[in-house]
Design a protein around this motif. Structure first.
Motif, PDB file in Angstrom:
ATOM      1  N   MET A  38       0.810  -1.218   0.000  1.00 57.29           N
ATOM      2  CA  MET A  38       0.000   0.000   0.000  1.00 57.29           C
ATOM      3  C   MET A  38       0.844   1.270   0.000  1.00 57.29           C
ATOM      4  N   ALA A  39       2.130   1.157   0.375  1.00 57.49           N
ATOM      5  CA  ALA A  39       2.989   2.342   0.364  1.00 57.49           C
ATOM      6  C   ALA A  39       3.042   2.918  -1.046  1.00 57.49           C
ATOM      7  N   GLY A  40       3.186   2.044  -2.025  1.00 59.78           N
ATOM      8  CA  GLY A  40       3.027   2.415  -3.423  1.00 59.78           C
ATOM      9  C   GLY A  40       3.953   3.480  -3.958  1.00 59.78           C
ATOM     10  N   ASP A  41       5.032   3.815  -3.266  1.00 62.83           N
ATOM     11  CA  ASP A  41       5.951   4.826  -3.790  1.00 62.83           C
ATOM     12  C   ASP A  41       6.572   4.357  -5.105  1.00 62.83           C
ATOM     13  N   SER A  42       7.022   3.135  -5.103  1.00 60.89           N
ATOM     14  CA  SER A  42       7.638   2.580  -6.307  1.00 60.89           C
ATOM     15  C   SER A  42       7.503   1.063  -6.260  1.00 60.89           C
ATOM     16  N   VAL A  43       7.808   0.446  -7.353  1.00 59.02           N
ATOM     17  CA  VAL A  43       7.758  -1.016  -7.412  1.00 59.02           C
ATOM     18  C   VAL A  43       8.790  -1.611  -6.467  1.00 59.02           C
ATOM     19  N   LEU A  44       9.951  -0.963  -6.350  1.00 61.84           N
ATOM     20  CA  LEU A  44      10.998  -1.454  -5.459  1.00 61.84           C
ATOM     21  C   LEU A  44      10.542  -1.417  -4.006  1.00 61.84           C
ATOM     22  N   THR A  45       9.842  -0.372  -3.596  1.00 56.32           N
ATOM     23  CA  THR A  45       9.317  -0.273  -2.236  1.00 56.32           C
ATOM     24  C   THR A  45       8.287  -1.367  -1.971  1.00 56.32           C
ATOM     25  N   GLN A  46       7.399  -1.574  -2.919  1.00 59.13           N
ATOM     26  CA  GLN A  46       6.386  -2.621  -2.766  1.00 59.13           C
ATOM     27  C   GLN A  46       7.039  -4.005  -2.690  1.00 59.13           C
ATOM     28  N   PHE A  47       7.986  -4.245  -3.572  1.00 53.66           N
ATOM     29  CA  PHE A  47       8.667  -5.539  -3.583  1.00 53.66           C
ATOM     30  C   PHE A  47       9.420  -5.776  -2.278  1.00 53.66           C
ATOM     31  N   SER A  48      10.113  -4.745  -1.799  1.00 61.44           N
ATOM     32  CA  SER A  48      10.861  -4.866  -0.539  1.00 61.44           C
ATOM     33  C   SER A  48       9.940  -5.158   0.631  1.00 61.44           C
ATOM     34  N   GLY A  49       8.812  -4.468   0.683  1.00 58.66           N
ATOM     35  CA  GLY A  49       7.856  -4.702   1.759  1.00 58.66           C
ATOM     36  C   GLY A  49       7.295  -6.117   1.734  1.00 58.66           C
ATOM     37  N   ILE A  50       7.021  -6.615   0.542  1.00 57.77           N
ATOM     38  CA  ILE A  50       6.493  -7.976   0.424  1.00 57.77           C
ATOM     39  C   ILE A  50       7.550  -9.004   0.811  1.00 57.77           C
ATOM     40  N   VAL A  51       8.779  -8.808   0.364  1.00 58.09           N
ATOM     41  CA  VAL A  51       9.858  -9.740   0.714  1.00 58.09           C
ATOM     42  C   VAL A  51      10.116  -9.712   2.219  1.00 58.09           C
ATOM     43  N   LEU A  52      10.164  -8.523   2.825  1.00 63.68           N
ATOM     44  CA  LEU A  52      10.378  -8.440   4.275  1.00 63.68           C
ATOM     45  C   LEU A  52       9.221  -9.076   5.042  1.00 63.68           C
ATOM     46  N   GLY A  53       8.010  -8.960   4.533  1.00 64.37           N
ATOM     47  CA  GLY A  53       6.867  -9.579   5.192  1.00 64.37           C
ATOM     48  C   GLY A  53       6.861 -11.092   5.089  1.00 64.37           C
ATOM     49  N   MET A  54       7.527 -11.617   4.061  1.00 62.84           N
ATOM     50  CA  MET A  54       7.580 -13.071   3.893  1.00 62.84           C
ATOM     51  C   MET A  54       8.527 -13.733   4.888  1.00 62.84           C
ATOM     52  N   ILE A  55       9.441 -12.986   5.474  1.00 64.53           N
ATOM     53  CA  ILE A  55      10.401 -13.565   6.413  1.00 64.53           C
ATOM     54  C   ILE A  55       9.693 -14.139   7.643  1.00 64.53           C
ATOM     55  N   PRO A  56       8.887 -13.364   8.390  1.00 71.39           N
ATOM     56  CA  PRO A  56       8.228 -13.978   9.551  1.00 71.39           C
ATOM     57  C   PRO A  56       7.221 -15.066   9.164  1.00 71.39           C
ATOM     58  N   VAL A  57       6.592 -14.922   8.003  1.00 75.74           N
ATOM     59  CA  VAL A  57       5.652 -15.963   7.561  1.00 75.74           C
ATOM     60  C   VAL A  57       6.395 -17.266   7.287  1.00 75.74           C
ATOM     61  N   SER A  58       7.519 -17.184   6.610  1.00 78.38           N
ATOM     62  CA  SER A  58       8.285 -18.398   6.309  1.00 78.38           C
ATOM     63  C   SER A  58       8.856 -19.024   7.581  1.00 78.38           C
ATOM     64  N   ILE A  59       9.287 -18.199   8.527  1.00 78.77           N
ATOM     65  CA  ILE A  59       9.759 -18.738   9.808  1.00 78.77           C
ATOM     66  C   ILE A  59       8.635 -19.511  10.486  1.00 78.77           C
TER      67      ILE A  59
END
Length: 144
Positions: A38-59
């Motif tokens: 939802m930050a939506g500043d750029s594709v890189l920001t969105q991608f980074s947020g999704i990747v960082l969010g996947m860390i606790p989910v994968s753990i």
């Protein structure tokens, strides 16, 4: 296949704690992914947020099941241990020295084994249970 004499594994309190911690990690990960998207500043920001969010989910999805299945089974002629990084069967005749020491809180105790002819010379196991006396009696009867 023989039945184990004793089986040591995590109790209901620890398993409930693992489940709650996993659910909290999944919620935190989904919130991080949603926030990054939802930050939506750029594709890189969105991608980074999704990747960082996947860390606790994968753990939560990979570590919790591994911890859930940890157990020590005591058979007449061997020990079988399923741990986080180790699945091993230890023949009784290969155990040279064994010691169990209780830890305060949660009913946890440590087992230190010194072995011959095994993949390890020394092995240290932490077990969640309150009946380390049964295990020590099994070690003592092996020496007799």
């Amino acid at each position: 296949m023989t039945e184990p004499l004793h089986t040591y594994r995590f109790g209901i309190i620890v398993k409930t704690g693992l489940f709650v911690a996993a659910m909290l990690q999944i919620v935190a990960g989904v919130l991080l992914m949603a926030n990054g998207y939802m930050a939506g500043d750029s594709v890189l920001t969105q991608f980074s947020g999704i990747v960082l969010g996947m860390i606790p989910v994968s753990i939560a999805l990979f570590v919790m099941p591994v911890l859930w299945r940890c157990e020590l089974r005591v058979f007449e002629d061997r020990l079988e241990y399923q741990g986080v990084l180790l699945d091993i069967a230890i023949p009784r005749k290969d155990i040279v020295v064994a010691a169990a020491a209780p830890r305060p809180g949660f009913g946890m105790f440590d087992v230190s084994l010194e072995m011959m002819n095994g993949p390890f010379r020394r092995l240290h196991l932490a077990i969640m249970a309150r009946n380390e006396d049964r295990l020590m009696n099994w070690f003592q009867s092996a020496k007799a």
